[in-house]
Design a protein around this motif. Structure first.
Motif, PDB file in Angstrom:
ATOM      1  N   ILE A 100      40.701  39.383  70.441  1.00 33.86           N
ATOM      2  CA  ILE A 100      42.060  39.122  70.935  1.00 33.86           C
ATOM      3  C   ILE A 100      42.798  38.333  69.852  1.00 33.86           C
ATOM      4  O   ILE A 100      42.368  37.235  69.473  1.00 33.86           O
ATOM      5  CB  ILE A 100      42.034  38.328  72.270  1.00 33.86           C
ATOM      6  N   TYR A 144      49.093  44.025  74.349  1.00 31.86           N
ATOM      7  CA  TYR A 144      49.167  43.383  75.662  1.00 31.86           C
ATOM      8  C   TYR A 144      50.625  43.063  75.949  1.00 31.86           C
ATOM      9  O   TYR A 144      51.239  42.236  75.269  1.00 31.86           O
ATOM     10  CB  TYR A 144      48.308  42.118  75.692  1.00 31.86           C
ATOM     11  N   LYS A 145      51.199  43.769  76.921  1.00 35.13           N
ATOM     12  CA  LYS A 145      52.619  43.641  77.272  1.00 35.13           C
ATOM     13  C   LYS A 145      53.549  43.939  76.104  1.00 35.13           C
ATOM     14  O   LYS A 145      54.625  43.365  76.001  1.00 35.13           O
ATOM     15  CB  LYS A 145      52.902  42.248  77.843  1.00 35.13           C
ATOM     16  N   SER A 160      57.004  38.225  67.374  1.00 32.36           N
ATOM     17  CA  SER A 160      56.360  38.920  68.490  1.00 32.36           C
ATOM     18  C   SER A 160      56.405  40.448  68.334  1.00 32.36           C
ATOM     19  O   SER A 160      55.690  41.148  69.043  1.00 32.36           O
ATOM     20  CB  SER A 160      57.025  38.509  69.804  1.00 32.36           C
ATOM     21  N   ASP A 187      49.629  46.190  80.463  1.00 26.30           N
ATOM     22  CA  ASP A 187      50.330  44.992  80.935  1.00 26.30           C
ATOM     23  C   ASP A 187      49.479  44.168  81.895  1.00 26.30           C
ATOM     24  O   ASP A 187      49.946  43.157  82.416  1.00 26.30           O
ATOM     25  CB  ASP A 187      51.643  45.392  81.621  1.00 26.30           C
ATOM     26  N   VAL A 243      42.756  43.693  70.799  1.00 25.15           N
ATOM     27  CA  VAL A 243      43.876  43.412  71.707  1.00 25.15           C
ATOM     28  C   VAL A 243      44.886  42.579  70.934  1.00 25.15           C
ATOM     29  O   VAL A 243      44.542  41.526  70.393  1.00 25.15           O
ATOM     30  CB  VAL A 243      43.398  42.646  72.958  1.00 25.15           C
ATOM     31  N   THR A 244      46.121  43.067  70.848  1.00 22.33           N
ATOM     32  CA  THR A 244      47.150  42.320  70.124  1.00 22.33           C
ATOM     33  C   THR A 244      48.115  41.717  71.136  1.00 22.33           C
ATOM     34  O   THR A 244      48.708  42.416  71.950  1.00 22.33           O
ATOM     35  CB  THR A 244      47.886  43.213  69.103  1.00 22.33           C
ATOM     36  N   ASN A 245      48.224  40.396  71.078  1.00 25.21           N
ATOM     37  CA  ASN A 245      48.945  39.604  72.069  1.00 25.21           C
ATOM     38  C   ASN A 245      50.074  38.866  71.347  1.00 25.21           C
ATOM     39  O   ASN A 245      49.808  38.001  70.519  1.00 25.21           O
ATOM     40  CB  ASN A 245      47.923  38.626  72.694  1.00 25.21           C
ATOM     41  N   ASN A 255      47.788  30.812  73.115  1.00 27.86           N
ATOM     42  CA  ASN A 255      48.149  31.930  73.975  1.00 27.86           C
ATOM     43  C   ASN A 255      47.039  32.994  73.978  1.00 27.86           C
ATOM     44  O   ASN A 255      46.713  33.572  75.020  1.00 27.86           O
ATOM     45  CB  ASN A 255      49.483  32.513  73.473  1.00 27.86           C
ATOM     46  N   ASN A 256      46.423  33.203  72.819  1.00 31.48           N
ATOM     47  CA  ASN A 256      45.308  34.153  72.746  1.00 31.48           C
ATOM     48  C   ASN A 256      44.094  33.640  73.526  1.00 31.48           C
ATOM     49  O   ASN A 256      43.377  34.419  74.158  1.00 31.48           O
ATOM     50  CB  ASN A 256      44.901  34.412  71.294  1.00 31.48           C
ATOM     51  N   VAL A 286      44.710  34.418  77.207  1.00 31.85           N
ATOM     52  CA  VAL A 286      44.577  35.845  77.530  1.00 31.85           C
ATOM     53  C   VAL A 286      43.127  36.316  77.328  1.00 31.85           C
ATOM     54  O   VAL A 286      42.601  37.096  78.131  1.00 31.85           O
ATOM     55  CB  VAL A 286      45.572  36.688  76.691  1.00 31.85           C
TER      56      VAL A 286
END
Ligand code: PSU
Ligand code: MN
Length: 306
Positions: A157, A184-185, A195, A206, A229-231, A291-292, A295
């Motif tokens: 992540i 991710y979203k 971002s 999502d 996973v890229t957040n 934040n990672n 998640v």
């Protein structure tokens, strides 16, 4: 002949989690020793661990110490990694030599994936991965992180990759290696300090339950290799694109002028960016890692609940 088990040393907390089948999230140590200055690095490392615990998972920071792969570090270990000069940056090629010589080593994304898989851990949170460097046509500088994602069964992540790298070629490489890259979203590749980017991703999800189900199905199909996973960095912490792009540009030029090569390039670029943004990039970097961590823990918990 030693067995792999003899090289692994778990903290009590991680051992307990493995014995009880609790969700575990690995963390790397190169980000501590080579990615950020002291004392923000050690602060970031312990806060990440706390965030992971607060979201119902167990953190397992990984490093090479005393000839062992240590999975789960004590606060004293984090401090040592954060401020000892000359800690080795350990990528796949370095792992055996650093263990055999009992040197102190910080694990990169590639090596943390290897160690996590050996240690029975499926999830790993970091800031950014290495990738195809700009000017790769001349230098052939492609991070070992990409090869590892192609072969080692761990979900990473991250907040995408920085534009110190060639982002479209990095995505091409991952496609060739068969690595699922999930936004991710988001439908575009996050570019670490920002971002978004102009590069579309093949997959968007999502809901962490969908990510967990994809990982599980990939395992059931016995498709080897990682999942990325890229957040995206939270909007309130992202940097202005043209501002950070020009700082990155200067850092890339400075690396060339100073004849920096090989494993030294990424730490050099990161340090120049921190210096030239007067610490603004460091704040953004720390926030995106937090934040990672959140998640990553949520995905690990969702996987456990499947
Ligand atoms: N990107 C960051 N911070 C880091 C790294 C990358 O924003 O600390 C580290 C990671 O450990 C990654 C390594 O695996 O740099 C990649 O180095 P190289 O480009 O030499 O493969
Ligand atoms: Mn390289």
């Amino acid at each position: 002949m030693k067995t792999i088990k003899e090289f692994l040393v778990y903290s009590k907390e991680v051992q307990h989690a493995l014995d009880n089948n609790l969700p575990i999230v690995a963390l790397e140590s190169t980000i501590i020793s080579h990615g950020m200055p002291y004392p923000q690095n050690v602060d970031m490392a312990s806060t990440c661990e706390r965030i992971i615990r607060n979201h119902g998972a167990v953190p397992a920071t990984i490093a090479i110490m005393d000839g062992k792969i240590k999975i789960g570090l004590e606060p004293e270990d984090l401090e040592i990694l954060a401020k000892t000069p000359g800690v080795a940056k350990v990528s796949r090629r370095d792992l055996a030599a650093i263990i055999a010589s009992k040197k102190l080593g910080a694990t990169t994304v590639a090596t943390t994936m290897i160690c996590a898989e050996l240690g029975g851990i499926k999830f790993f949170v970091t800031g950014g991965i290495g990738g195809v460097h700009r000017g790769y046509e001349q230098t052939m500088d492609v991070s070992a992180d990409l090869e590892e994602l192609g072969q080692t069964n761990v979900t990473v992540i991250c907040a995408g990759a920085k534009s110190i790298l060639d982002l479209p070629r990095t995505l091409e490489y991952l496609e060739t290696k068969g690595v699922p890259v999930i936004g991710y979203k988001t439908s575009v590749l996050p570019a670490f300090f920002t971002s978004t980017s102009e590069y579309n991703l093949p997959l968007r999800m999502d809901d962490v339950n969908d990510i967990a189900a994809t990982i599980k199905t990939k395992e059931e199909l016995q498709l080897k290799g990682g999942v990325l996973v890229t957040n995206p960095i939270p909007a309130e912490h992202e940097l202005d694109k043209s501002y950070i792009d020009s700082i990155i540009e200067d850092a890339v030029v400075a690396a060339e002028e100073n004849n920096i090569h090989g494993k030294d390039i990424t730490p050099f670029l990161l340090a120049s960016i921190v210096e030239n943004t007067e610490g603004k990039s460091l704040v953004a970097n720390i926030e995106l890692v937090y934040n990672n961590a959140k998640v990553g823990a949520q995905i690990a918990v969702a996987y456990q609940n499947l």
